[in-house]
Design an enzyme around this catalytic site. Sequence first.
Site, PDB file in Angstrom:
ATOM      1  CB  ALA A 321      -0.918  -0.003   1.221  1.00 46.70           C
ATOM      2  N   GLY A 323       2.329   4.920   0.858  1.00 44.33           N
ATOM      3  CA  GLY A 323       2.435   5.599   2.140  1.00 44.33           C
ATOM      4  C   GLY A 323       3.622   5.100   2.941  1.00 44.33           C
ATOM      5  N   GLY A 326       4.248   0.988   8.197  1.00 41.78           N
ATOM      6  CA  GLY A 326       4.018   0.973   9.626  1.00 41.78           C
ATOM      7  C   GLY A 326       5.032   0.109  10.354  1.00 41.78           C
ATOM      8  CG  ASP A 377     -16.409  -2.290  11.110  1.00 41.61           C
ATOM      9  OD1 ASP A 377     -15.836  -2.739  12.118  1.00 41.61           O
ATOM     10  OD2 ASP A 377     -17.391  -2.831  10.576  1.00 41.61           O
TER      11      ASP A 377
END
Length: 578
Positions: A321, A323, A326, A377
């Site tokens: 993804a 970005g 993480g 969610d």
Amino acid sequence: MSLNNNQSSQIAQIIDTGFSEYRRQFEDISSGAKQRFEQALWQDVQASGMQRIDLYGEMVNEVTERVDQFRRAENIDQEKAQEWEGIKAKFEQLMPQRTDPELAETFYNSIFCRTFRHRALREQRMFLFSSTDSAPKVLAQDMYREYYADKGVVRMVNQILEDYSFSIPYANKRLDVVNLVRNIKENTDFRMAISADTRVQILKSVFYRNKGAYLVGQLVNPLHHQPFVIPLMNDESQGIYTDTLITDSDDVSIIFSFTRSYFMVEAPVPAEFVGFLQQILPAKPLAEIYTNIGFFKHGKSVFMRDYLQHMEDSEDQFIIAPGIKGMVMSVFTLPSLDIVFKIIKDKFAPPKNMTKAVVKEKYRLVKIHDRVGRMADTQEFKHFAFAKHRFSQELIDELLAVAPSMIRMVDEYVVIEQLYVERRMIPLNIYIDTASDEQLYDVIDEYGNAIKQLAAANIFPGDMLFKNFGVTRHGRVVFYDYDEICYLTECNFRKIPEAMYPEQELASEPWYSVGPFDVFPEEFHVFLAGRPRIAKIFRQIHSNIFDANYWKSLQADIEDGQVKDVFPYRRKKRFLTT
């Protein structure tokens, strides 16, 4: 010992009975929402939401144990998955009598998966695809009320409020009618759509969530369908009042957003009920609509079926993804699908100091908590199999490097032991790099509002870096990195003590003690570092976020039992109530 025909019928009946018990309890919790709203039992509103979410897993556990007890008593081989072909056939025979067969199929699947730990999944043994086109039909007049504007809008609006009355009166019904009629007249699209042959259809079941009750309907004439929502609030001291009228399709969609907790609403024939909602929310996936009204497990089933269909209709590859990567989760996506897949890494880079179990618990917290439109969610999947040829080599290398315990290569498949699925958004740090001046101001305001509304719901995000927030297609800012969240009331907000002498300020270590739950809001400037233009906007709009006393006041309100109003629409849209 193998199953005989009678034993297959008995197991199917055990599952069907257990599902009926689940549905009864589900509807009991949902139907209690009206009384909770009328009596302003806001703490009970939150507790009942958690109770209803947990109910599904509790009933699956209980019914699985009943099936296991029957199989042990009958000395039936526990390992023969193929014998469930007969059980499924018997279960299908029970479906015509149900008004919710699609939900029953999902419940059956849950029992099968719990029994065989997500192994031996075959269409002959479980409902990978639904065997029913829809639930039994319900007459339209049984599902919604219909109104006509031929005798005037004022009379029609007055009748609507009469029909949707409560055990406590409207605080000022005349003012509500005036506000609604004025709003209709000021809304050009809505006003122009109302004519002598206009029908207004409103679902009989009222939608409840947080501190609001919502009338959901559509305006219908030969040339036009227009969705609308009428939110109602309880003043607690004076009575019920109409808060606004939502007629914009995007605003209606936001009310049913994937970032909000599930509505309490009575839906005895779910497929027909969801079908009506899909008419007024045509851009919203069917899976999300089921999830919106509390059927999150069936929403997960529908998502999976849609995903499989999309994989047949597309050819692009899964990629890492876009970005900043993480420290806790590895995230990948399929460009042609607005979904991200998240895997917990095996090891976390410093300064992250936690376990996988803690991360999983954080995601569960988000699942059961009121997300107030500011947290996405998630759906959890286990043993998810991807076609290997659809994975880029870069992605395979990445996953094997950071989460080898979670990945298995089985023939032509990449099997991931556990992953989370969320709607894809534009990372906030990427969005602001290309935003116009107006967009930048709006999104930074939204960012501050997201932090404040999470706090009002007793959630402290922990890590407030821009990369941990996303921007939806409606321009709303949503938090999606959950590994450091905690309850706001667990934090100890402190002001940084003044240094006793200059050398203390220049030291590499703080000159004051720092406990494990200490938070210093003055230090939040770190997430604005290097972006002076953004820092100026943020401090101009949300300067109180840097004040420890602001956070302490929120804690005091929460500990006092207050439940804050967090509206699924802009405050400027609200009516004047005096």
